[in-house]
Scaffold this active site. Structure first.
Site, PDB file in Angstrom:
ATOM      1  N   LYS A 150      67.028  74.098  35.922  1.00 20.85           N
ATOM      2  CA  LYS A 150      66.552  73.448  35.608  1.00 20.85           C
ATOM      3  C   LYS A 150      65.218  74.049  36.147  1.00 20.85           C
ATOM      4  CE  LYS A 150      67.842  71.656  39.436  1.00 20.85           C
ATOM      5  NZ  LYS A 150      69.258  72.450  39.704  1.00 20.85           N
TER       6      LYS A 150
ATOM      7  N   THR B   2      75.224  74.102  52.427  1.00 18.54           N
ATOM      8  CA  THR B   2      74.253  75.553  52.175  1.00 18.54           C
ATOM      9  C   THR B   2      74.347  76.105  53.677  1.00 18.54           C
ATOM     10  OG1 THR B   2      72.432  74.309  51.904  1.00 18.54           O
ATOM     11  CG2 THR B   2      73.319  74.873  49.828  1.00 18.54           C
TER      12      THR B   2
ATOM     13  N   ASP C 297      72.725  73.929  39.450  1.00 16.97           N
ATOM     14  CA  ASP C 297      72.409  74.933  39.243  1.00 16.97           C
ATOM     15  C   ASP C 297      72.232  75.183  37.156  1.00 16.97           C
ATOM     16  OD1 ASP C 297      72.149  75.729  41.487  1.00 16.97           O
ATOM     17  OD2 ASP C 297      74.305  76.138  41.906  1.00 16.97           O
TER      18      ASP C 297
ATOM     19  N   ARG D 127      80.538  79.964  42.268  1.00 15.97           N
ATOM     20  CA  ARG D 127      80.683  78.768  41.479  1.00 15.97           C
ATOM     21  C   ARG D 127      81.783  78.227  40.827  1.00 15.97           C
ATOM     22  NH1 ARG D 127      74.374  79.538  39.137  1.00 15.97           N
ATOM     23  NH2 ARG D 127      73.496  78.961  40.313  1.00 15.97           N
TER      24      ARG D 127
ATOM     25  N   THR E 127      73.413  80.890  48.710  1.00 19.05           N
ATOM     26  CA  THR E 127      74.126  80.879  49.360  1.00 19.05           C
ATOM     27  C   THR E 127      75.049  82.435  48.658  1.00 19.05           C
ATOM     28  OG1 THR E 127      75.995  80.360  48.328  1.00 19.05           O
ATOM     29  CG2 THR E 127      74.849  78.951  50.171  1.00 19.05           C
ATOM     30  N   GLY E 128      75.077  82.165  47.150  1.00 13.94           N
ATOM     31  CA  GLY E 128      76.054  83.502  46.590  1.00 13.94           C
ATOM     32  C   GLY E 128      77.257  83.653  46.435  1.00 13.94           C
TER      33      GLY E 128
ATOM     34  N   ARG F 228      63.903  58.728  62.781  1.00 12.37           N
ATOM     35  CA  ARG F 228      62.824  58.576  63.542  1.00 12.37           C
ATOM     36  C   ARG F 228      61.832  59.192  64.851  1.00 12.37           C
ATOM     37  NH1 ARG F 228      63.680  52.716  63.542  1.00 12.37           N
ATOM     38  NH2 ARG F 228      65.296  54.392  63.648  1.00 12.37           N
TER      39      ARG F 228
ATOM     40  N   GLN G 164      69.212  70.007  43.497  1.00 17.07           N
ATOM     41  CA  GLN G 164      70.557  69.801  43.324  1.00 17.07           C
ATOM     42  C   GLN G 164      70.511  69.063  41.870  1.00 17.07           C
ATOM     43  OE1 GLN G 164      68.578  68.877  46.529  1.00 17.07           O
ATOM     44  NE2 GLN G 164      68.699  70.964  46.812  1.00 17.07           N
TER      45      GLN G 164
ATOM     46  N   GLY H 189      68.165  76.445  44.627  1.00 15.14           N
ATOM     47  CA  GLY H 189      67.482  77.833  44.202  1.00 15.14           C
ATOM     48  C   GLY H 189      67.832  78.096  43.268  1.00 15.14           C
ATOM     49  N   HIS H 190      65.706  78.609  42.704  1.00 13.55           N
ATOM     50  CA  HIS H 190      65.898  78.171  41.658  1.00 13.55           C
ATOM     51  C   HIS H 190      65.285  79.237  40.310  1.00 13.55           C
ATOM     52  CE1 HIS H 190      64.803  73.920  41.883  1.00 13.55           C
ATOM     53  NE2 HIS H 190      65.963  73.964  42.370  1.00 13.55           N
TER      54      HIS H 190
HETATM   55  P1  GDP Z   1      69.298  75.746  38.897  1.00 12.73           P
HETATM   56  O1  GDP Z   1      68.478  75.684  40.854  1.00 12.73           O
HETATM   57  O2  GDP Z   1      69.237  74.065  38.349  1.00 12.73           O
HETATM   58  O3  GDP Z   1      66.602  75.899  38.814  1.00 12.73           O
HETATM   59  O4  GDP Z   1      69.509  76.068  38.005  1.00 12.73           O
HETATM   60  P2  GDP Z   1      69.963  78.091  38.915  1.00 12.73           P
HETATM   61  O5  GDP Z   1      68.679  78.816  38.760  1.00 12.73           O
HETATM   62  O6  GDP Z   1      70.362  77.921  39.994  1.00 12.73           O
HETATM   63  O7  GDP Z   1      70.657  78.341  38.293  1.00 12.73           O
HETATM   64  C1  GDP Z   1      70.606  78.647  36.924  1.00 12.73           C
HETATM   65  C2  GDP Z   1      71.262  80.413  36.044  1.00 12.73           C
HETATM   66  O8  GDP Z   1      71.174  80.281  34.470  1.00 12.73           O
HETATM   67  C3  GDP Z   1      70.031  81.449  36.492  1.00 12.73           C
HETATM   68  O9  GDP Z   1      70.428  82.447  37.210  1.00 12.73           O
HETATM   69  C4  GDP Z   1      69.117  81.561  35.398  1.00 12.73           C
HETATM   70  O10 GDP Z   1      68.750  82.419  34.829  1.00 12.73           O
HETATM   71  C5  GDP Z   1      69.719  81.035  34.297  1.00 12.73           C
HETATM   72  N1  GDP Z   1      69.593  80.422  32.836  1.00 12.73           N
HETATM   73  C6  GDP Z   1      68.881  79.301  33.042  1.00 12.73           C
HETATM   74  N2  GDP Z   1      69.246  78.850  31.745  1.00 12.73           N
HETATM   75  C7  GDP Z   1      70.206  79.772  30.590  1.00 12.73           C
HETATM   76  C8  GDP Z   1      70.463  80.666  29.474  1.00 12.73           C
HETATM   77  O11 GDP Z   1      70.294  79.417  28.714  1.00 12.73           O
HETATM   78  N3  GDP Z   1      71.238  81.086  29.395  1.00 12.73           N
HETATM   79  C9  GDP Z   1      72.132  82.551  29.937  1.00 12.73           C
HETATM   80  N4  GDP Z   1      72.898  82.969  30.173  1.00 12.73           N
HETATM   81  N5  GDP Z   1      71.306  82.032  31.232  1.00 12.73           N
HETATM   82  C10 GDP Z   1      70.649  80.903  31.953  1.00 12.73           C
HETATM   83  P1  IMO Z   2      70.097  73.722  43.128  1.00 13.80           P
HETATM   84  O1  IMO Z   2      68.457  72.942  43.047  1.00 13.80           O
HETATM   85  C1  IMO Z   2      74.034  73.034  43.514  1.00 13.80           C
HETATM   86  C2  IMO Z   2      75.402  71.460  47.033  1.00 13.80           C
HETATM   87  C3  IMO Z   2      76.019  72.206  48.227  1.00 13.80           C
HETATM   88  C4  IMO Z   2      76.522  71.413  48.973  1.00 13.80           C
HETATM   89  C5  IMO Z   2      76.275  69.628  49.149  1.00 13.80           C
HETATM   90  C6  IMO Z   2      75.952  70.043  50.312  1.00 13.80           C
HETATM   91  O2  IMO Z   2      69.441  75.190  43.157  1.00 13.80           O
HETATM   92  O3  IMO Z   2      70.342  72.999  42.031  1.00 13.80           O
HETATM   93  P2  IMO Z   2      73.817  70.965  51.956  1.00 13.80           P
HETATM   94  O4  IMO Z   2      73.511  71.886  52.164  1.00 13.80           O
HETATM   95  O5  IMO Z   2      72.592  70.178  50.512  1.00 13.80           O
HETATM   96  O6  IMO Z   2      73.863  70.086  52.849  1.00 13.80           O
HETATM   97  O7  IMO Z   2      74.973  70.809  50.658  1.00 13.80           O
HETATM   98  O8  IMO Z   2      75.875  70.074  47.787  1.00 13.80           O
HETATM   99  N1  IMO Z   2      74.252  72.270  46.725  1.00 13.80           N
HETATM  100  C7  IMO Z   2      73.771  72.056  45.864  1.00 13.80           C
HETATM  101  N2  IMO Z   2      74.411  72.208  44.603  1.00 13.80           N
HETATM  102  N3  IMO Z   2      72.433  73.587  43.589  1.00 13.80           N
HETATM  103  C8  IMO Z   2      72.068  73.082  44.418  1.00 13.80           C
HETATM  104  O9  IMO Z   2      70.747  73.081  44.413  1.00 13.80           O
HETATM  105  C9  IMO Z   2      72.302  72.221  46.079  1.00 13.80           C
HETATM  106  N4  IMO Z   2      71.986  71.809  46.928  1.00 13.80           N
HETATM  107  C10 IMO Z   2      72.518  71.342  47.420  1.00 13.80           C
HETATM  108  O10 IMO Z   2      76.785  73.487  47.890  1.00 13.80           O
HETATM  109  O11 IMO Z   2      78.587  70.957  48.014  1.00 13.80           O
HETATM  110 MG    MG Z   3      70.219  76.825  41.712  1.00 10.12          MG
END
Ligand code: GDP
Ligand code: IMO
Ligand code: MG
Length: 442
Positions: free
Chosen positions: A20, A136, A17, A301, A297-298, A150, A220, A44-45
């Site tokens: 990326k 998750t 999170d 964090r 998952t909502g 396998r 991740q 979740g991106h």
């Molecule tokens: P990812 O899983 O690495 O793609 O990250 P997520 O999307 O799960 O979480 C990053 C959150 O930060 C998202 O809600 C983005 O919209 C937000 N975000 C990314 N860059 C910035 C930033 O520079 N400032 C703010 N305020 N939010 C950002």
């Molecule tokens: P993105 O790509 C944050 C965490 C879960 C849990 C552990 C194992 O959005 O950054 P899993 O379901 O993979 O077996 O869970 O890994 N986890 C993440 N935490 N961002 C993610 O993906 C994650 N994918 C898995 O919360 O602690």
């Molecule tokens: Mg994410």
């Protein structure tokens, strides 16, 4: 620009999170092919484009840019139901997902309802023993376990119902949750996906052979890597740079740039060690301002200071060539901002050398936090009312520049991009043009 004839990896360098998806969306404008290579819909991106929020789980975030193809590599575990839903949602928004543009490696493994059920059951029994990971619940671990055994079906196996039936007859335990309706729906999705199933590894190599720019979208964060993370509080795939090359099927030396994405602070979802974790009003403030609730998952964090000890470790393991730092705007207004610069071992009272080796050792780590002056604004502001005039060549404010310098000096990796808000337009490129990753500058 991204380098021609090579691949650039965008790698989470904390606990996931980091942002990326946003960075991939920014860079995809200059890419020819954008690929996911590991994990599944545990990711979740979130990307914001002109006020509209789009969340990708399996689809590479490059999907929002018309200029590039997008693909899912062999190292990903695919829940076909989730993929079908994501495809129809994105198609309804007008994004091009024809087989000419969107490919899935035929070797990617499938997540079945059985895998999700096992994920939940194992979490329940671990919770009873006080050792829940906080997965998750998407069936990721069991699907990778089936692959290692396998036992698991691959995407190609969904395209011919008679093959799938024969496979199921050999693995009757995987029939759980596969009622005749669900099975029929699965076969329908298999048919729909058949034209998308290709040799994505070969595609990526062929694109690079003719000078194409491949962008690899990590999922991740490397502290969740099954070998190098905070085991057992990790995910079930390898996330480090070498494994990302393997998840796509390209030679590791084709990864010319490995950009580690971090936040100006840290977050973690699920259980496990988290040196520098905050509590109370400050944690709540950062969580609320940063909207730190899981895209998948909502869940809330957990929030902490940026951990430079972990980051330096990940810079070494992954050979990071640059860092992208996100979300400094969230910390605006804080008087001072912490950085974890060492761990103290509570068992000995001494500063720990190297990485903690065991779960017990991790539990004993207390953070040593150094504070930097906070900032009111991230990007330089020369207006009389908001700040003092800045040097022309410094795109970020002096206090934030000081923070960035501390991070760079400690980790030994230059910061190439500073994000200043969630929109794709909010961010600045840093560093001299002539450094190797300067090639990343659009
Ligand atoms: P990812 O899983 O690495 O793609 O990250 P997520 O999307 O799960 O979480 C990053 C959150 O930060 C998202 O809600 C983005 O919209 C937000 N975000 C990314 N860059 C910035 C930033 O520079 N400032 C703010 N305020 N939010 C950002
Ligand atoms: P993105 O790509 C944050 C965490 C879960 C849990 C552990 C194992 O959005 O950054 P899993 O379901 O993979 O077996 O869970 O890994 N986890 C993440 N935490 N961002 C993610 O993906 C994650 N994918 C898995 O919360 O602690
Ligand atoms: Mg994410």
């Amino acid at each position: 620009m991204l380098e021609h004839g090579a691949a650039t990896l965008i790698l989470g360098a904390q606990y996931g999170d980091e942002g990326k998806g946003k960075l991939v969306d920014v860079l995809a404008e200059h890419a020819d092919l954008v690929c996911r290579v590991q994990g599944g819909n545990n990711a979740g991106h979130t990307i914001w484009v002109k006020g509209e929020k789009i969340v990708t789980h399996l689809m590479p975030s490059g999907v929002l840019r018309e200029n590039c193809e997008v693909a899912i590599g062999a190292g990903v575990v695919v829940d076909p139901f989730v993929l079908a839903e994501e495809m129809s949602g994105l198609s309804a928004k007008g994004f091009d997902l024809r087989p000419e543009r969107f490919s899935v490696d035929y070797r990617a493994h499938v997540i079945l309802p059985y895998h999700k059920a096992v994920d939940m059951q194992r979490e329940l029994s671990r919770a009873k023993a006080g050792a829940a990971i906080g997965t998750t619940g998407r069936g990721i671990g069991p699907a990778y376990a089936s692959k290692a055994y396998r036992d698991g079906p691959r995407m190609i196996d969904l395209t011919t119902p008679s093959y799938f039936d024969a496979w199921l007859a050999q693995h009757p335990h995987m029939e759980e949750g596969l009622s005749s309706d669900v099975r029929a729906a699965l076969m329908g999705i298999g048919k729909q996906l058949a034209p998308h199933l290709k040799d994505v590894a070969m595609m990526a190599c062929n694109r690079m052979a003719v000078g194409g720019r491949v962008l690899v979208e990590g999922a991740q964060g490397a502290m969740l890597d099954v070998s190098f993370g905070t085991y057992p509080y990790v995910t079930s795939s390898s996330l480090v740079a070498g494994a990302c090359a393997g998840g796509l099927g390209i030679p590791p030396w084709k990864l010319k740039n490995v950009v580690g994405v971090i936040k100006a602070y840290a977050t973690r979802v699920g259980n496990g060690p988290f040196p520098g974790e905050l509590s109370g009003a400050l944690e709540t403030r950062i969580r609320e301002v940063g909207r730190e609730f899981g895209s998948t998952t909502g869940r809330s964090r957990r929030v902490g200071w940026l951990d430079l000890v972990a980051l330096r470790y990940l810079a070494r393991v992954n050979g990071l060539t640059g860092l992208a730092i996100m979300k400094a705007d969230v910390l605006s207004g804080l008087e001072d901002v912490g950085l974890v610069t060492a761990y103290r071992d509570a068992r000995t009272g001494k500063i720990a050398e190297g990485s903690p080796m065991s779960a017990e050792a991790w539990n004993a780590m207390e953070p040593v936090v150094e504070f930097c002056p906070g900032w009111d604004f991230v990007v330089s502001d020369t207006s009389e009312t908001q700040g003092q005039p800045q040097p022309k060549d410094s795109p970020v404010s002096p206090a934030y520049a000081h923070f960035l310098k501390k991070v760079e000096d400690f980790v030994g990796v230059p910061i190439v991009y500073a994000s200043t808000g969630p929109e794709r337009t909010e961010g600045v490129w840093l560093g001299p043009e002539d450094v190797p990753f300067g090639a990343l500058r659009p």
